[in-house]
Enzyme design. Structure first.
Site, PDB file in Angstrom:
ATOM      1  N   HIS A 291     -11.224  -8.093   1.010  1.00  0.00           N
ATOM      2  CA  HIS A 291      -9.786  -7.864   1.153  1.00  0.00           C
ATOM      3  C   HIS A 291      -9.013  -8.745   0.179  1.00  0.00           C
ATOM      4  CE1 HIS A 291      -5.893  -6.983   2.929  1.00  0.00           C
ATOM      5  NE2 HIS A 291      -5.649  -8.284   2.994  1.00  0.00           N
TER       6      HIS A 291
ATOM      7  N   MET B 119      -4.118 -12.528  -1.121  1.00  0.00           N
ATOM      8  CA  MET B 119      -5.147 -12.996  -0.189  1.00  0.00           C
ATOM      9  C   MET B 119      -6.499 -12.839  -0.854  1.00  0.00           C
ATOM     10  SD  MET B 119      -4.183 -11.673   3.631  1.00  0.00           S
ATOM     11  CE  MET B 119      -2.743 -12.282   4.505  1.00  0.00           C
TER      12      MET B 119
ATOM     13  N   GLN C 281      -3.699  -6.610  15.761  1.00  0.00           N
ATOM     14  CA  GLN C 281      -2.608  -6.961  14.840  1.00  0.00           C
ATOM     15  C   GLN C 281      -2.436  -5.835  13.823  1.00  0.00           C
ATOM     16  OE1 GLN C 281      -3.479 -10.268  12.296  1.00  0.00           O
ATOM     17  NE2 GLN C 281      -1.714  -9.916  11.004  1.00  0.00           N
TER      18      GLN C 281
ATOM     19  N   HIS D 245      -0.062  -4.869  10.383  1.00  0.00           N
ATOM     20  CA  HIS D 245       0.898  -5.307   9.370  1.00  0.00           C
ATOM     21  C   HIS D 245       1.628  -4.073   8.852  1.00  0.00           C
ATOM     22  CE1 HIS D 245       1.498  -6.972   4.999  1.00  0.00           C
ATOM     23  NE2 HIS D 245       2.639  -6.854   5.655  1.00  0.00           N
TER      24      HIS D 245
ATOM     25  N   HIS E 231      -4.838  -8.399  -1.953  1.00  0.00           N
ATOM     26  CA  HIS E 231      -3.669  -7.552  -2.182  1.00  0.00           C
ATOM     27  C   HIS E 231      -3.811  -6.926  -3.577  1.00  0.00           C
ATOM     28  CE1 HIS E 231      -1.214  -9.877   1.086  1.00  0.00           C
ATOM     29  NE2 HIS E 231      -2.226  -9.180   1.578  1.00  0.00           N
TER      30      HIS E 231
ATOM     31  N   HIS F  54      -0.385  -1.400   6.607  1.00  0.00           N
ATOM     32  CA  HIS F  54      -0.995  -2.058   5.453  1.00  0.00           C
ATOM     33  C   HIS F  54      -2.407  -2.507   5.794  1.00  0.00           C
ATOM     34  CE1 HIS F  54      -1.932  -5.511   2.799  1.00  0.00           C
ATOM     35  NE2 HIS F  54      -1.294  -4.796   1.902  1.00  0.00           N
ATOM     36  N   HIS F  55      -2.570  -3.167   6.942  1.00  0.00           N
ATOM     37  CA  HIS F  55      -3.902  -3.494   7.430  1.00  0.00           C
ATOM     38  C   HIS F  55      -3.834  -3.780   8.920  1.00  0.00           C
ATOM     39  CE1 HIS F  55      -2.635  -7.777   6.653  1.00  0.00           C
ATOM     40  NE2 HIS F  55      -3.300  -7.969   7.786  1.00  0.00           N
TER      41      HIS F  55
END
Length: 365
Positions: free
Chosen positions: A241, A317, A170, A172, A243, A95-96
Site C-alpha cells: 500500500h 504511505m 475503518q 477512508h 498513495h 479510498h481504502h
C-alpha cells in the site's frame, strides 16, 4: 532497526452491533429488523461457514479525507474464527478500508468522525481501538481488490479467550463528490466465519515507515525488524500500500548463514497502484526466531514540494502487510514494524545491521 507502533494508523467512526451468536443485533442507523433477519437467516440453516455484514450504517460523509468506523461486539463466551473477507465497496467511493481487532473500541459512541485530519471540525475523534487495549490489523482493502479466502484450516480467532473482543471497520472517504446529492454509503466487508475449532491461527505483521520524500526525486522508504519470539510462522499472503507516488513495494525474509552473510528471500513485490489485495507470497518457507523481515517502498516524486507520510492523498504511505499462520501456537505479539524512514533510517545505515542488500532487485519489477 526500529519496531515502532504505527503512529499514522488512522482514526475511525464506531457503532456497536453483535457478532452472529449474540442475543441482540443492532446496527446504528440501519433498522434492527434488517440485521435480525440476516442473523435469523443464518441460524435457521445449518452451515459450517457463516457470513456477517460489517458495513457502514448508511453514512453521509460531509468533509474530504474523512475516516469513519464501525465495530462489531463479539460474544465473549464463544470463540469464532474469521476465514474470509468479502469486500462490499468500490474505489470510486472508498479510498481504502481496514479491519482492526480490538480489546476495546476507541469510544462508546455509535457514530463519530475519528480521522486524524479532522482538526477543522468540532466533532469528537478517537482511535480504532482504545489506547490501553490490544490492537491489531486483521484485513486491508483498496483499489477494487477482490475477496480473500484464507487457506484451509486457517483463521483469525476472535472472541472467547482471544484478546480480540471487538472488530472495527475503518473506511477512508477521500472524496465526497458522490454524496453531494444526499446519497449515503454502506461500504464494508462481509466476514466469513466459523465456530469450528482451528489449530492454525492467522496473524498480520504490518510494516511501514514515517519520513518524507524530497521534491523531484526518487526515494527509498525502508524498515526491518527481527523476529525475537520463539515461534515458527508460515507466511501465506502479502499486500502492498502506498498513495500516488509509490512505484514498487518489496518485502523480504533475511537470514544469516554461519559466516554472517545475509540471504534475502523475496516474500512479495508489486506495483502498489495495482489492486491492493492480499496476494500469495512468493516463498512459503517458515520464518523463525532470528530472521529479519524487511520492506522497501520505492517512491518517485515529480512534485515541487516535500511529501510527508500522512493520512491524505496529498501525503504518502509506505506499507507492506505480511499475513501468516502459526500451528498449535499463538500469533506474534509483534503486530507492527515501523521505522523513522527517510532521511533518518535506511537499510544501509551501519546500525541497521543489514548486509548483502539487494538494492537493485528491491526497486525493479
Amino acid at each position: 532497526m526500529s519496531c515502532l507502533r504505527d503512529k499514522t494508523i488512522l482514526l475511525v467512526l464506531v457503532m456497536f452491533v453483535s457478532f452472529a451468536g449474540l442475543l441482540q443485533l443492532t446496527y446504528g442507523l440501519v433498522s434492527d429488523e434488517y440485521y435480525n433477519s440476516v442473523y435469523n437467516a443464518q441460524t435457521q440453516r445449518p452451515q459450517e461457514v457463516g457470513r456477517f455484514p460489517l458495513l457502514m450504517p448508511n453514512v453521509r460523509p460531509k468533509t474530504e479525507e474523512l475516516y469513519l468506523c464501525t465495530p462489531v461486539k463479539i460474544d465473549f463466551t464463544k470463540s469464532y474464527h474469521i476465514v474470509g473477507y468479502e469486500p462490499n465497496a468500490t474505489m470510486d467511493t472508498a479510498h481504502h478500508m481496514l479491519v482492526y481487532g480490538c480489546g476495546e473500541p476507541g469510544t462508546r459512541h455509535t457514530v463519530w468522525n475519528c480521522g486524524e485530519m479532522a482538526t477543522s471540525t468540532t466533532e469528537e475523534t478517537a482511535s480504532p481501538c482504545d489506547a490501553s487495549s490490544s490492537s491489531q490489523i486483521l484485513y486491508a482493502w483498496a483499489r477494487d481488490a477482490p475477496k480473500l479466502e484464507l487457506p484451509e484450516g486457517v483463521g483469525f480467532r476472535v472472541g472467547g479467550n482471544s484478546p480480540i473482543k471487538y472488530i472495527v471497520l475503518q473506511v477512508h472517504y477521500a472524496s465526497i463528490k458522490k454524496f453531494k446529492d444526499g446519497s449515503s454509503d454502506d461500504s464494508g466487508v462481509f466476514l466469513h466465519y466459523t465456530e469450528k475449532p482451528l489449530n492454525k491461527l492467522a496473524g498480520v505483521l504490518l510494516m511501514g515507515t514515517a519520513g518524507m520524500i524530497p521534491p523531484m526525486s526518487t526515494e527509498h522508504m525502508e524498515t526491518a525488524c527481527e523476529i525475537r519470539e520463539n515461534k515458527t510462522i508460515q507466511p501465506f499472503a502479502y499486500r502492498t500500500h502506498t498513495h500516488n507516488l509509490g512505484k514498487i513495494v518489496a518485502g523480504y525474509r533475511v537470514r544469516s548463514d554461519v559466516r554472517g552473510v545475509q540471504h534475502w528471500t523475496q516474500l512479495g513485490k508489486r506495483n502498489p497502484l495495482t489492486p491492493q489485495m492480499f496476494y500469495p507470497v512468493e516463498n512459503k518457507d517458515p520464518i523463525v526466531r532470528g530472521d529479519i523481515i524487511a520492506a522497501r517502498c520505492t517512491m518517485k516524486s515529480n512534485r515541487t514540494r516535500i511529501t510527508e507520510v500522512g493520512a491524505t492523498n496529498r501525503d504518502e504511505m509506505c506499507n507492506f502487510y505480511l499475513m501468516y499462520y502459526v500451528e498449535n501456537d499463538e500469533p506474534l505479539q509483534m503486530k507492527y514494524c515501523f521505522s523513522q524512514g527517510p532521511p533518518i533510517y535506511y537499510w544501509k545505515n551501519p546500525d541497521a545491521g543489514l548486509n548483502n542488500i539487494p538494492h537493485i532487485d528491491a526497486s525493479t519489477l
